[in-house]
Scaffold this active site. Structure first.
Site, short mmCIF file in Angstrom:
data_model
loop_
_atom_site.label_atom_id
_atom_site.label_comp_id
_atom_site.label_asym_id
_atom_site.label_seq_id
_atom_site.Cartn_x
_atom_site.Cartn_y
_atom_site.Cartn_z
N GLY A 11 5.48 -1.86 -8.10
CA GLY A 11 6.14 -2.81 -7.20
C GLY A 11 5.83 -4.24 -7.61
O GLY A 11 4.68 -4.57 -7.89
N VAL A 24 0.30 -15.50 -21.49
CA VAL A 24 0.97 -15.98 -22.71
C VAL A 24 0.33 -17.27 -23.21
O VAL A 24 -0.01 -17.40 -24.40
CB VAL A 24 2.49 -16.17 -22.45
CG1 VAL A 24 3.16 -16.87 -23.62
CG2 VAL A 24 3.15 -14.82 -22.17
N ARG A 72 8.94 1.90 -12.20
CA ARG A 72 7.98 3.01 -12.09
C ARG A 72 8.51 4.08 -13.04
O ARG A 72 9.65 4.53 -12.87
CB ARG A 72 7.90 3.53 -10.66
CG ARG A 72 7.53 2.45 -9.62
CD ARG A 72 7.30 3.07 -8.26
NE ARG A 72 7.47 2.14 -7.16
CZ ARG A 72 6.50 1.38 -6.63
NH1 ARG A 72 5.29 1.44 -7.12
NH2 ARG A 72 6.74 0.57 -5.62
N SER A 73 7.71 4.49 -14.03
CA SER A 73 8.21 5.41 -15.06
C SER A 73 7.65 6.82 -14.89
O SER A 73 6.45 7.04 -14.99
CB SER A 73 7.85 4.89 -16.45
OG SER A 73 8.11 5.85 -17.43
N ASP A 103 -2.48 0.65 -8.80
CA ASP A 103 -3.24 1.83 -9.24
C ASP A 103 -2.44 2.77 -10.15
O ASP A 103 -3.01 3.34 -11.09
CB ASP A 103 -3.88 2.58 -8.06
CG ASP A 103 -2.88 2.89 -6.96
OD1 ASP A 103 -1.69 2.58 -7.14
OD2 ASP A 103 -3.30 3.47 -5.94
N THR A 126 -0.15 -6.55 -6.77
CA THR A 126 0.49 -5.76 -5.71
C THR A 126 0.33 -6.50 -4.39
O THR A 126 -0.72 -7.11 -4.16
CB THR A 126 -0.12 -4.34 -5.57
OG1 THR A 126 0.29 -3.77 -4.32
CG2 THR A 126 -1.64 -4.34 -5.61
N ASP A 128 -0.05 -5.10 -1.66
CA ASP A 128 -0.80 -4.24 -0.72
C ASP A 128 -2.27 -4.59 -0.58
O ASP A 128 -2.91 -4.20 0.41
CB ASP A 128 -0.69 -2.77 -1.16
CG ASP A 128 0.71 -2.21 -0.96
OD1 ASP A 128 1.54 -2.89 -0.33
OD2 ASP A 128 0.96 -1.09 -1.42
N ASP A 130 -4.76 -3.28 -1.88
CA ASP A 130 -5.55 -2.07 -1.66
C ASP A 130 -6.32 -1.63 -2.91
O ASP A 130 -6.68 -0.47 -3.04
CB ASP A 130 -4.65 -0.93 -1.18
CG ASP A 130 -3.51 -0.65 -2.14
OD1 ASP A 130 -3.32 -1.42 -3.10
OD2 ASP A 130 -2.80 0.35 -1.95
N ARG A 172 1.74 1.02 2.01
CA ARG A 172 1.95 2.46 2.01
C ARG A 172 0.72 3.21 2.50
O ARG A 172 0.81 4.08 3.33
CB ARG A 172 2.28 2.87 0.58
CG ARG A 172 3.07 4.12 0.48
CD ARG A 172 3.44 4.43 -0.94
NE ARG A 172 2.97 3.42 -1.90
CZ ARG A 172 3.58 3.14 -3.02
NH1 ARG A 172 4.70 3.75 -3.32
NH2 ARG A 172 3.09 2.26 -3.87
N ARG A 247 12.56 -3.20 20.90
CA ARG A 247 13.34 -3.43 19.68
C ARG A 247 12.44 -3.17 18.47
O ARG A 247 11.23 -3.32 18.55
CB ARG A 247 13.85 -4.88 19.60
CG ARG A 247 14.92 -5.22 20.64
CD ARG A 247 16.24 -4.54 20.31
NE ARG A 247 17.29 -4.94 21.22
CZ ARG A 247 17.52 -4.44 22.43
NH1 ARG A 247 16.71 -3.49 22.92
NH2 ARG A 247 18.52 -4.87 23.17
N ARG A 256 8.19 -8.76 -0.48
CA ARG A 256 7.85 -8.70 -1.90
C ARG A 256 8.37 -9.90 -2.69
O ARG A 256 7.97 -10.09 -3.86
CB ARG A 256 8.42 -7.40 -2.50
CG ARG A 256 7.68 -6.15 -2.09
CD ARG A 256 6.95 -5.53 -3.25
NE ARG A 256 7.87 -5.02 -4.22
CZ ARG A 256 8.30 -3.74 -4.25
NH1 ARG A 256 7.84 -2.87 -3.38
NH2 ARG A 256 9.15 -3.35 -5.16
O1 F6P Z 1 3.05 -1.07 -3.50
C1 F6P Z 1 3.81 -2.11 -3.00
C2 F6P Z 1 4.86 -1.62 -2.05
O2 F6P Z 1 5.62 -2.73 -1.64
C3 F6P Z 1 4.35 -0.83 -0.85
O3 F6P Z 1 3.86 -1.66 0.18
C4 F6P Z 1 5.58 -0.04 -0.47
O4 F6P Z 1 5.23 1.14 0.21
C5 F6P Z 1 6.20 0.27 -1.79
O5 F6P Z 1 5.74 -0.71 -2.70
C6 F6P Z 1 7.71 0.30 -1.79
O6 F6P Z 1 8.13 0.70 -3.06
P1 F6P Z 1 9.64 0.62 -3.56
O7 F6P Z 1 9.94 -0.83 -3.84
O8 F6P Z 1 9.64 1.43 -4.79
O9 F6P Z 1 10.50 1.13 -2.47
#
Ligand code: F6P
Length: 323
Positions: A11, A24, A72-73, A103, A126, A128, A130, A172, A247, A256
Site C-alpha cells: 500500500g 536517489v 502487491r505481487s 511487512d 505504510t 498503518d 504497525d 487492517r 450514520r 492514503r
Molecule cells: O496497509 C495499508 C492499508 O491501507 C491498510 O490500512 C488497508 O487495510 C489496506 O492497505 C488496503 O489495501 P488495498 O489498497 O490493497 O485495498
C-alpha cells in the site's frame, strides 16, 4: 557496491516520494548508480527497471503517492517469480536493493536474500504504523491528520443533526490510526483490533450519554476490529437504540493520499539516507527506523514477527475524555 535499485511495494503512503528522493540523492552523493524499479516486485519480475539521477526526483518531495508506482505481487511469492526477478537484477547489474514498504515487502526481501544473496535495506512505508522497529512509519502522520480533518467535518454535521456517527478508519490489523483520531477528534468510543470492545459496551456508553442530554456522538472503528466493520457495528447498535439517528462513514483510501506533513517528509528523508548508508555499511535484510529519536536498524525477521503494541491506556483515555 556500485549499482543499487530502489522500489516501493504494498500500500502506498504519503512520504514515499520524499523517501525515494532521499535514496536517489544520497546514492548520487556517494557516487552510486541508482535504478528505479517500477511497481514493486511485479515490475522487478517484468524488468521495469530504469536509471535515475538527481533530476528524476526533482519536485516530488511534496507529492503523495509514489512516482515508482506500487503493487502487491503474488508471483514474487513463488520460486519461479523470484528467479525471474533475480535474472532481471543480474541483467541490470544491480547489487543491492532499497525497499520502501511494509511487512509483506520485507518478508519478500528476506526470502529473496536467502535464495539469491541480494542484500536489501528497508524503509517503513505504510500508513498503518504497525511495524516493529520504528516509532513511526512513513505516511502515518499524514494519514492521521487527513482522517482527523474529515472527522472534524463530520462532527459539525453530527452536531447539527443530533446524530451518532460510526466512522471507519484504516488499519487492517492495528488501531494506530484509530487511537489519535479518537483522542484528537473527541470521540466517545474507539474500537481497535488490539482490545476487545463489546457491542454492549458501545450501547451502554451511548445510552448513558444520551440520558445525560448528549445529542451527538462519534465512534471510531479500526477496519480490523473484531466486532465487525462500521456498518455492522452501526446496525447492531441502532437495533438496540432505535431512537438514535445513526450514520456510517468509511474514510477509506482518502487516508492514503495527499501531500505529506512536515513530520513525514523529515522521517522519509532521514530514513532514505539511512537506507543507503546501511547498504554501504554491508547491512542486509534490515529496516531503518527511528526509536526514541535514535536511528536504528532492525532485522526484517523481527519487524515481520514482533508486534508493536499499543498502550491500552489510550483506550481508557477516550473513555475518560468523553464523560
Ligand atoms: O496497509 C495499508 C492499508 O491501507 C491498510 O490500512 C488497508 O487495510 C489496506 O492497505 C488496503 O489495501 P488495498 O489498497 O490493497 O485495498
Amino acid at each position: 557496491m556500485k549499482r543499487i535499485g530502489v522500489f516501493t511495494s504494498g500500500g502506498d503512503s504519503p512520504g514515499m516520494n520524499a523517501c525515494i528522493r532521499a535514496v536517489v540523492r544520497s546514492a548520487v552523493y556517494h557516487g552510486l548508480e541508482v535504478y528505479g524499479i517500477h511497481r514493486g516486485y511485479k515490475g522487478m519480475i517484468k524488468g521495469e527497471i530504469y536509471r535515475m539521477d538527481s533530476h528524476s526526483v526533482s519536485n516530488i518531495i511534496q507529492k503523495g503517492g509514489t512516482i515508482l508506482r506500487s503493487a502487491r505481487s503474488k508471483e514474487f511469492m513463488t520460486p519461479e517469480g523470484r528467479q525471474k526477478a533475480y535474472e532481471q537484477l543480474q541483467q541490470h547489474g544491480i547489487e543491492g536493493l532499497i525497499a520502501i514498504g511494509g511487512d509483506g515487502t520485507f518478508t519478500g526481501a528476506n526470502i529473496f536474500f536467502e535464495e539469491y544473496g541480494i542484500p536489501t535495506v528497508g524503509a517503513p512505508g505504510t500508513i498503518d504504523n504497525d511495524l516493529y522497529g520504528t516509532d513511526y512509519t512513513i505516511g502515518y502522520d499524514t494519514a492521521v491528520n487527513t482522517a482527523l480533518d474529515a472527522i472534524d467535518k463530520i462532527r459539525d454535521t453530527a452536531d447539527s443533526h443530533d446524530r451518532v456517527f460510526f466512522i471507519e478508519v484504516m488499519g487492517r490489523d492495528s488501531g494506530y490510526i484509530a487511537i489519535p483520531c479518537a483522542i484528537g477528534g473527541g470521540a466517545e468510543i474507539v474500537m481497535i483490533p488490539e482490545t476487545e470492545t463489546s457491542i454492549e459496551y458501545v450501547v451502554d456508553t451511548l445510552r448513558t450519554g444520551w440520558n445525560r442530554s448528549k445529542t451527538s456522538f462519534i465512534v471510531i472503528i479500526a477496519e480490523g476490529d473484531e466486532a465487525g466493520n462500521a456498518s455492522q457495528v452501526a446496525a447492531q447498535v441502532q437495533h438496540e437504540l432505535p431512537y438514535m439517528d445513526a450514520r456510517v462513514t468509511i474514510l477509506g483510501h482518502v487516508q492514503r493520499g495527499g501531500s505529506p506533513t512536515a513530520a513525514d517528509r523529515m522521517l522519509a528523508s532521514q530514513l532514505g539516507i539511512a537506507c543507503v548508508d546501511g547498504l554501504l555499511a554491508g547491512r542486509k535484510c534490515e529496516m531503518a527506523g527511528i526509536i526514541s529519536g535514535e536511528l536504528t536498524y532492525t532485522p526484517f525477521i523481527e519487524t515481520i514477527t514482533k508486534d508493536k503494541l499499543i498502550n491500552p491506556q489510550y483506550v481508557k483515555m477516550v473513555d475518560i475524555l468523553s464523560v
